[in-house]
Design an enzyme around this catalytic site. Structure first.
Site, short mmCIF file in Angstrom:
data_model
loop_
_atom_site.label_atom_id
_atom_site.label_comp_id
_atom_site.label_asym_id
_atom_site.label_seq_id
_atom_site.Cartn_x
_atom_site.Cartn_y
_atom_site.Cartn_z
CB THR A 40 -0.92 0.01 1.24
OG1 THR A 40 -1.61 -1.23 1.29
CG2 THR A 40 -1.92 1.15 1.18
CE LYS B 217 3.07 1.46 12.34
NZ LYS B 217 2.44 1.99 11.15
CD GLU C 257 7.14 13.61 10.44
OE1 GLU C 257 7.98 14.50 10.65
OE2 GLU C 257 6.28 13.30 11.28
CB VAL D 65 5.11 8.97 14.93
CG1 VAL D 65 4.16 9.51 16.00
CG2 VAL D 65 6.12 8.01 15.56
N GLY E 224 1.35 8.91 10.63
CA GLY E 224 1.13 8.79 9.18
C GLY E 224 1.52 10.05 8.45
CD GLU F 21 -3.61 -5.23 9.02
OE1 GLU F 21 -3.53 -6.28 8.37
OE2 GLU F 21 -3.11 -4.16 8.66
CG ASP G 216 0.19 1.05 15.38
OD1 ASP G 216 1.14 0.90 14.58
OD2 ASP G 216 -0.57 2.05 15.36
CE LYS H 69 1.62 4.47 14.43
NZ LYS H 69 0.20 4.37 14.04
N GLY I 216 -2.81 4.91 5.62
CA GLY I 216 -3.33 4.95 4.26
C GLY I 216 -2.23 5.20 3.25
#
Lengths: 444, 444
Positions: free
Chosen positions: B13, B105, B129, B132, B134, B190, B201, B205, B307
Site C-alpha cells: 500500500t 514504527k 516521519e 508516527v 502517518g 486487519e 502499535d 509510536k 493509508g
C-alpha cells in the site's frame, strides 16, 4: 562548542520572550543543537523597564540600527513590528550577510519579495515562522512536511482576537461591542483593534501561506478582506440554528491544477463553518491552520497564535534551524529549505482570482416589511441571476413592522450574487442592507 | 540538475503511494527542491500485480537486499514493515552509507538505538516521519518546530483503527465485537487486529515520541500498554453521562524538570477525555498528537494516521529533506537535525516511571449485589488506601440481582488504587472484576 551570536531588535512582549529562552534555556538548546546560541546584544527604546531577566553579558542599546549592523552579531532578530523602520533594519542586516529572523507578518507580506532575493544574494537566511500562527510550526509543516503534495486548500483561524470575540459572542449570546470592550480590558485586543477585527492581520498571514503553498509571489494587496465588526449576536444564533459556527477564516484555493494553478483565490471573511468540522472546534484565542494536499488529505495545526512565550518559541525554532547550518568554516544557507518552499527560479507571479469569480455558498440576512409578496420578489431576483436556494428561514411575525429573513444559497458565483443583492436592496420592501456571509464545507 | 537516486523496498500500500508520488509529482518536487528525486529500483515479492503505475525506467526486482545494496541507489526506502528482514535491509543499506527512510514504527521503536549510531558512523541519514502519525508532520514539529521548548507532555491518538472503532461505538451505541467486524469489512482493521486494538502499535509510536521529546533512549518494552477490546457500549455511555469521551491515548510525561527529567511516564490505555478538549474532537480514523511545551503551551497536529497516500506524503517529505543536503560534491548529513532531536552525545538513558508510581484520576466500574452496605464496604476500602472520590453513580435498581456502580476518584497513585482494587474484587458482594479507566485533563 561553535557559537551563533544573536542581536535582538525590540524588547517588547515577544522580544522579552525570546531573550528569556536564549538566557534561560541555553543548556537544553545546546543538547538539541550541538552548538551554543548566545544573545550578545539587544536594542529597545525603553531600557529602564524591568523585564525580570539577567542581561549581564548582553550589550543593551537604544540604537537598533547599531545592533542590526554590529560586527559581533551573526543573526539579527527583528521584533519591532510594522513596516518601517523594521524594514530598514532587516535590509541593512541582510546586506551585511547577517541572518534574520522575524515575527513580522506585515513586513513579510508587504516587503517579502524585496527581502528574499536580498537574503539569497548575501548568503543569508531569513526565517519568519512566528509571522503566521504564532507558536504553531505551521509554515514548517507546509514548506517541508507537506512538500510532496500539491496543496488543494488552506483554511486558517489566524487571529486570536477575532476568535476570542466570536467564541464569547456565541457562548454568551453577547453583542460585538461589549465583547470587544471586555477583550480590550483583558489585553486580548488593542486599544485600536482595527488591524485585528477588520481582518488585516489575517490577510497578511493568508498572503504568506498562499504564496508558500503554490510557489507564488506574495500579493497581500490582492487579498479580499472583511472583518467581524458587523456580525451580530442574532447572526451567530441564526447560524447556530442552521448547524454552523461563524469563524473569521483566511481561505486560499488554487484554480486549475493544484500543482501549477492559473489563479489563486484569497479571501478573509466571517465564514459559516459546520459545527462538526475540526476547525470549528478551535475556540477562544487559539489559532489553527487546516492545510489539505493531494496526497496527505486534510491536516490541521493548532495552538497559540500570539503571546510572549508561544511566539518566542517559534522565533527560537527558526534561530536553531539557521544555527544548525552555520558551521565554523562558513555557513551553508543553501542547505536550508528555501524560505517560501520553492526555489527562487521556480517562484512566479500567479494572478489572484477576481472576487467576482469566486464560487461560494452564501448566507443572506435581510430585514423585510411584513407584507405579502416580499419573499417572492426577492427569490425571483435571485432566480434571475441563476442563484438557487438551499433554505429560507423566516422568523415568526412580531409586533415589529419588519421581520428578518435568512437564506442559504447553493453554490453561486460571487459576481452573480452581488448583482442580485444590489437589485434586492433597492426593493422598497427590503430595509437596511443585506448581510452576506460565505459558507465553507470541509472534508474533516 | 543534481539527482538523488531512490531504491524502494516493498510495493504494498504505502510503497505504491511513494512510487506514485515519485513518478507523478516529479516536476512539483523539483520546483521545491531544486533537485531531482529519481526512482531507480523497486523490490517486491509480488511483481505481477498491476499497480496502475508506469514503471518504465525503474528496475523492478524481487530481491530487496539487492536493491538495498545497489551501487546506483543513494537512498533506500524501507516499506516492508515488521522487525525482520526489514532490519537487515536497513542495516546493510546504512553500512554502505546509503540514506534510509522508513515508515516502520516497530523497527524504530525496537531497533532504533542500533540504527542511529550506525547511520552516524556511515554519514547516512535516517528518516522516519511516517512512522508516527502517518501523514501528519508531527515528528518534525516536535524535533524542530518546538526545539526551543522543554516538553511538558505528549498525548496522542495514534491508531486510526482504534479511533474508528471507539467513534462508531459512541455514535451508534454499538458493542465492540460488531464494530470491529464492520471495521474489518471496510478494511480499517486487519484480519488479526491484535497489534492495533491491544495498543501495541500506539506503544511503538509513543516510545518514539517520548524519546524524542526528552532526549531519552527509546524504551519500547517499558511502555504500559492496554487496548480497547474490553470497552463496552455501557462504559462509553457512562463516560458520556459524566462529560467524557473514551479515546485510546498514548501519554508521556516527564518527572522532575521537563528540560532534564529523572524519569518518564509512558502509558497507552483507553482514557476518559473531557468532551470539550481539543483532542476529544478527533474522530473516525483520524490521528492527532497534542504536544505541550514550557513556552509554546499546547499545540496539536491532526490528520490521517495511515493509508497509501497520506503515509507516502510523509515518506517523501523525509526523502526531500535528505535530498536537500545531498550536494553534488558530497553529502552534508550533519546539516540535518539529529534524527531524535538531540545530539548523539546528549541522548541518555532515562528510567521509565514504574506504573505503580503514576498518578491519575480513575473511573471504576463494578457490578455489585443489590444489598445494603455494599457501597459502604467498597468506599471504606478506598479510604483505607487514601483514595477519595469525586463522584459515585449507582444506577436505579432493576429486576437483576446485581447493579452497576461507577466511581470517579480524585488523583491517586496507581499502586494505591491497584491494592484497593484487589481487596475490592475479593468482596463477596462484588461480582466479576472491576473495570479501571484512567482520566486525563487538558489545558486546551
Amino acid at each position: 562548542m561553535h557559537e551563533i551570536r544573536v542581536g535582538l531588535l525590540g524588547l517588547g512582549t515577544i522580544g522579552t520572550g525570546v531573550a528569556r529562552i536564549l538566557l534561560e534555556q541555553q543548556e537544553l538548546m545546546s543538547r538539541r543543537l550541538g552548538k551554543r546560541v548566545r544573545l550578545v546584544a539587544a536594542a529597545d527604546r525603553d531600557l529602564s523597564r524591568d523585564r525580570g531577566l539577567d542581561f549581564s553579558g548582553v550589550r543593551l542599546s537604544d540604537d537598533a540600527m547599531a545592533v542590526a549592523c554590529a560586527d559581533d552579531v551573526d543573526l539579527v532578530v527583528e521584533l519591532i513590528g510594522g513596516y518601517e523602520p523594521a524594514r530598514s533594519f532587516v535590509v541593512e542586516a541582510l546586506s551585511r550577510g547577517k541572518h534574520v529572523v522575524t515575527a513580522n507578518k506585515a513586513l513579510i507580506a508587504k516587503h517579502g519579495e524585496e527581502l528574499f532575493p536580498l537574503a539569497t544574494a548575501n548568503d543569508a537566511a531569513l526565517g519568519f515562522e512566528a509571522a503566521v500562527g504564532g507558536g504553531i510550526p505551521c509554515l514548517k509543516a507546509l514548506r517541508e512536511g507537506l512538500a510532496a503534495n500539491a496543496i488543494t486548500s488552506v483554511h486558517g483561524i489566524l487571529n486570536g482576537t477575532c476568535n476570542f470575540i466570536l467564541t464569547k459572542m456565541e457562548r454568551e449570546g453577547a453583542d460585538y461591542a461589549g465583547v470587544l470592550r471586555e477583550a480590550q480590558e483583558l489585553g486580548y485586543a488593542e486599544a485600536d483593534p482595527t488591524f485585528d477585527v477588520e481582518g488585516i492581520d489575517t490577510a497578511h498571514k493568508l498572503a504568506i501561506l498562499a504564496a508558500m503553498a503554490w510557489g507564488a509571489k506574495i500579493r497581500f494587496e490582492d487579498v479580499y478582506t472583511e472583518g467581524i465588526s458587523h456580525i451580530t449576536a442574532a447572526d451567530i444564533a441564526a447560524a447556530a440554528e442552521l448547524g454552523y459556527r461563524i469563524k473569521l477564516l483566511g481561505i486560499a484555493k488554487p484554480h486549475g491544477a493544484p500543482a501549477g494553478p492559473e489563479a489563486i483565490e484569497m479571501r478573509v471573511h466571517p465564514t459559516l463553518t459546520p459545527v462538526d468540522a475540526q476547525i470549528a472546534q478551535v475556540s477562544d484565542s487559539y489559532n489553527a491552520v487546516m492545510i489539505s494536499g493531494d496526497f496527505v488529505e486534510h491536516t490541521m495545526y493548532f495552538g497559540r497564535g500570539a503571546g510572549e512565550r508561544p511566539t518566542a518559541s517559534a522565533v527560537v525554532a527558526d534561530i536553531m534551524d539557521i544555527a544548525r547550518v552555520c558551521a565554523a568554516g562558513g555557513d551553508a544557507v543553501e542547505q536550508l529549505p528555501p524560505p517560501m518552499g520553492f526555489t527562487a527560479e521556480a517562484r512566479r507571479e500567479i494572478p489572484t482570482l477576481p472576487m467576482a469569480d469566486v464560487v461560494c455558498e452564501y448566507y443572506l440576512r435581510l430585514m423585510v416589511r411584513d407584507e405579502p409578496g416580499v419573499i417572492a420578489a426577492v427569490t425571483s431576483i435571485l432566480a434571475d441571476h441563476r442563484i438557487s436556494l438551499e433554505a429560507v428561514v423566516q422568523k415568526e411575525r412580531s409586533a415589529a413592522r419588519s421581520v428578518p429573513v435568512v437564506m442559504l444559497t447553493h453554490e453561486t458565483r460571487e459576481g452573480n450574487l452581488q448583482a442580485a443583492i444590489s437589485r434586492i436592496t433597492s426593493l422598497p420592501s427590503v430595509e437596511d442592507g443585506v448581510l452576506i456571509l460565505r459558507k465553507e464545507t470541509f472534508g474533516a
